[in-house]
Design a protein around this motif. Structure first.
Motif, PDB file in Angstrom:
ATOM      1  N   UNK A   1      17.914  -5.372  -4.272  1.00  0.00           N
ATOM      2  CA  UNK A   1      18.521  -5.801  -5.528  1.00  0.00           C
ATOM      3  C   UNK A   1      17.764  -7.022  -6.042  1.00  0.00           C
ATOM      4  N   UNK A   2      17.475  -7.036  -7.346  1.00  0.00           N
ATOM      5  CA  UNK A   2      16.829  -8.210  -7.955  1.00  0.00           C
ATOM      6  C   UNK A   2      17.703  -8.703  -9.099  1.00  0.00           C
ATOM      7  N   UNK A   3      18.008  -9.999  -9.057  1.00  0.00           N
ATOM      8  CA  UNK A   3      18.798 -10.634 -10.099  1.00  0.00           C
ATOM      9  C   UNK A   3      18.085 -11.905 -10.541  1.00  0.00           C
ATOM     10  N   UNK A   4      18.727 -12.734 -11.355  1.00  0.00           N
ATOM     11  CA  UNK A   4      18.079 -13.942 -11.867  1.00  0.00           C
ATOM     12  C   UNK A   4      19.121 -14.975 -12.250  1.00  0.00           C
TER      13      UNK A   4
ATOM     14  N   UNK B   1      24.272 -23.131 -17.007  1.00  0.00           N
ATOM     15  CA  UNK B   1      23.388 -22.241 -16.255  1.00  0.00           C
ATOM     16  C   UNK B   1      24.056 -21.853 -14.938  1.00  0.00           C
ATOM     17  N   UNK B   2      24.090 -20.564 -14.679  1.00  0.00           N
ATOM     18  CA  UNK B   2      24.617 -20.044 -13.421  1.00  0.00           C
ATOM     19  C   UNK B   2      23.447 -19.591 -12.563  1.00  0.00           C
ATOM     20  N   UNK B   3      23.451 -20.043 -11.300  1.00  0.00           N
ATOM     21  CA  UNK B   3      22.358 -19.704 -10.391  1.00  0.00           C
ATOM     22  C   UNK B   3      22.927 -18.949  -9.179  1.00  0.00           C
ATOM     23  N   UNK B   4      22.883 -17.625  -9.178  1.00  0.00           N
ATOM     24  CA  UNK B   4      23.383 -16.855  -8.032  1.00  0.00           C
ATOM     25  C   UNK B   4      22.543 -17.125  -6.793  1.00  0.00           C
ATOM     26  N   UNK B   5      23.149 -16.999  -5.616  1.00  0.00           N
ATOM     27  CA  UNK B   5      22.429 -17.345  -4.383  1.00  0.00           C
ATOM     28  C   UNK B   5      21.700 -16.150  -3.777  1.00  0.00           C
ATOM     29  N   UNK B   6      22.119 -14.920  -4.109  1.00  0.00           N
ATOM     30  CA  UNK B   6      21.455 -13.756  -3.533  1.00  0.00           C
ATOM     31  C   UNK B   6      21.594 -13.737  -2.023  1.00  0.00           C
ATOM     32  N   UNK B   7      20.601 -13.146  -1.340  1.00  0.00           N
ATOM     33  CA  UNK B   7      20.597 -13.124   0.119  1.00  0.00           C
ATOM     34  C   UNK B   7      21.000 -11.792   0.716  1.00  0.00           C
ATOM     35  N   UNK B   8      21.544 -11.841   1.930  1.00  0.00           N
ATOM     36  CA  UNK B   8      21.931 -10.643   2.674  1.00  0.00           C
ATOM     37  C   UNK B   8      23.429 -10.392   2.518  1.00  0.00           C
ATOM     38  N   UNK B   9      23.943  -9.402   3.251  1.00  0.00           N
ATOM     39  CA  UNK B   9      25.361  -9.053   3.161  1.00  0.00           C
ATOM     40  C   UNK B   9      26.253 -10.246   3.484  1.00  0.00           C
ATOM     41  N   UNK B  10      25.810 -11.139   4.363  1.00  0.00           N
ATOM     42  CA  UNK B  10      26.637 -12.298   4.723  1.00  0.00           C
ATOM     43  C   UNK B  10      26.926 -13.179   3.517  1.00  0.00           C
TER      44      UNK B  10
ATOM     45  N   UNK C   1      27.403 -12.009   0.508  1.00  0.00           N
ATOM     46  CA  UNK C   1      28.197 -11.231  -0.443  1.00  0.00           C
ATOM     47  C   UNK C   1      29.609 -10.913   0.048  1.00  0.00           C
ATOM     48  N   UNK C   2      29.942 -11.297   1.264  1.00  0.00           N
ATOM     49  CA  UNK C   2      31.220 -10.878   1.840  1.00  0.00           C
ATOM     50  C   UNK C   2      32.429 -11.525   1.181  1.00  0.00           C
ATOM     51  N   UNK C   3      32.280 -12.766   0.716  1.00  0.00           N
ATOM     52  CA  UNK C   3      33.440 -13.498   0.202  1.00  0.00           C
ATOM     53  C   UNK C   3      33.345 -13.839  -1.282  1.00  0.00           C
ATOM     54  N   UNK C   4      32.232 -13.501  -1.889  1.00  0.00           N
ATOM     55  CA  UNK C   4      32.068 -13.680  -3.339  1.00  0.00           C
ATOM     56  C   UNK C   4      30.804 -12.940  -3.758  1.00  0.00           C
ATOM     57  N   UNK C   5      30.769 -12.548  -5.013  1.00  0.00           N
ATOM     58  CA  UNK C   5      29.566 -11.899  -5.529  1.00  0.00           C
ATOM     59  C   UNK C   5      28.446 -12.925  -5.630  1.00  0.00           C
ATOM     60  N   UNK C   6      27.280 -12.585  -5.104  1.00  0.00           N
ATOM     61  CA  UNK C   6      26.159 -13.519  -5.078  1.00  0.00           C
ATOM     62  C   UNK C   6      25.030 -13.086  -5.997  1.00  0.00           C
ATOM     63  N   UNK C   7      25.331 -12.200  -6.952  1.00  0.00           N
ATOM     64  CA  UNK C   7      24.331 -11.712  -7.906  1.00  0.00           C
ATOM     65  C   UNK C   7      25.010 -11.417  -9.230  1.00  0.00           C
ATOM     66  N   UNK C   8      24.220 -11.337 -10.278  1.00  0.00           N
ATOM     67  CA  UNK C   8      24.745 -10.874 -11.558  1.00  0.00           C
ATOM     68  C   UNK C   8      25.062  -9.383 -11.452  1.00  0.00           C
TER      69      UNK C   8
ATOM     70  N   UNK D   1      16.662 -13.412  -5.888  1.00  0.00           N
ATOM     71  CA  UNK D   1      17.002 -14.081  -7.146  1.00  0.00           C
ATOM     72  C   UNK D   1      15.738 -14.666  -7.772  1.00  0.00           C
ATOM     73  N   UNK D   2      15.415 -14.239  -8.988  1.00  0.00           N
ATOM     74  CA  UNK D   2      14.308 -14.859  -9.725  1.00  0.00           C
ATOM     75  C   UNK D   2      14.813 -16.209 -10.237  1.00  0.00           C
ATOM     76  N   UNK D   3      14.196 -17.320  -9.842  1.00  0.00           N
ATOM     77  CA  UNK D   3      14.715 -18.650 -10.212  1.00  0.00           C
ATOM     78  C   UNK D   3      14.362 -19.056 -11.643  1.00  0.00           C
TER      79      UNK D   3
END
Length: 275
Positions: free
Chosen positions: A112-115, A128-137, A139-146, A188-190
């Motif tokens: 998955x690629x987000x920004x 400005x919102x900056x998602x953290x991305x990463x692995x399943x860990x 994403x378990x408790x909050x969405x980490x991508x757009x 995440x594209x910064x």
């Protein structure tokens, strides 16, 4: 060359849909198509879409079935081996696809690629919102991508697409959990390459009003990963309760102060009437 299908789902969005479509058409990545799914919109929106239809690759019209179903319908018709989701009231900067495809080409672990995103509030302010991305860990408790991110069509097919029973929100987050549950990362594209309108009547706003029902559905559906992370799960839940209790106390004190100030004003008015 990789082919990108940009899927735009639209429901009663006559005001912003043209800007969304233009942002898809204006991507510097040329090997693409733009598919719009009209999910049972009103006449005003249908009139706008009819005017815009010659500009796009395909317009699909259906009865209102919700965003998850609309996305699945659009992706099912897509020719691309990559899928980019775009909401009808938002828009991408022209270089997003080009930069996102390059990242997939460089790293086989990317699913998955987000920004970063520019948040546009109805009062005219921005943030400005900056998602953290990463692995399943992550994403378990909050969405980490757009919710509007790029992924492979083969992965969409592998995990069964979006959950069509989720018509009230959080469907993006639940989809990403399944996408990353076994392996892979979200990159995440910064850079701020997306603009997201924060509206009071948005799906996200409505979802937050029933978030506990939605969380209950997600936690039970994916209980195996939360059971495996039980200690952390308990800590997260207790921390969330603690934060919400503090917020309740703060709001109660605000209400109490407002009530006391109201009483003071009433008392002053009676005093003036006596005088």
């Amino acid at each position: 060359m990789n082919f990108v299908s940009i899927i735009i789902t639209c429901y009663n969005d006559a005001l912003y849909i043209e800007q969304a479509i233009d942002s898809a058409l204006n991507q510097t990545y040329l090997n693409k198509e733009v598919i719009v799914v009209d999910d049972g919109s009103n006449k005003e929106t249908k009139d706008v879409l009819k005017k815009l239809e010659p500009k796009i690759s395909k317009l699909i019209t259906q009865e209102n079935k919700g965003q998850s179903t609309a996305r699945n319908v659009g992706i099912n018709e897509a020719k691309g081996n990559y899928i980019l989701i775009l909401d009808s009231d938002d828009f991408f900067e022209p270089t997003f696809c080009e930069k996102a495809i390059a990242i997939f080409s460089e790293n086989n672990d990317v699913k998955l690629v987000t920004c970063d995103a520019n948040l546009l509030y109805i009062n005219g302010t921005t943030d400005v919102y900056r998602p953290i991305g990463g692995t399943i860990s992550n994403f378990m408790y909050a969405n980490a991508a757009l919710g509007t991110s790029l992924f492979k069509k083969e992965d969409w097919e592998r995990i069964g697409g979006y959950d069509e029973s989720m018509r009230k929100g959080f469907e993006d987050w639940e989809y990403f959990i399944r996408l990353l549950k076994n392996d892979g990362i979200c990159h995440v594209i910064p850079e701020v390459l997306y603009s997201y309108r924060k509206r009071n009547d948005s799906t996200t706003s409505k979802a937050n009003s029933i978030k506990y029902d939605l969380l209950n559905y997600i936690y039970i559906k994916h209980k195996e990963i939360y059971i495996a992370d039980f200690d952390n799960f308990v800590s997260k839940m207790l921390e969330r309760i603690k934060i919400e209790e503090k917020e309740k106390i703060k709001n109660f004190k605000k209400s109490e102060n407002k009530f006391l100030n109201f009483l003071k004003k009433i008392k002053l008015q009676f005093k003036n009437l006596k005088n």
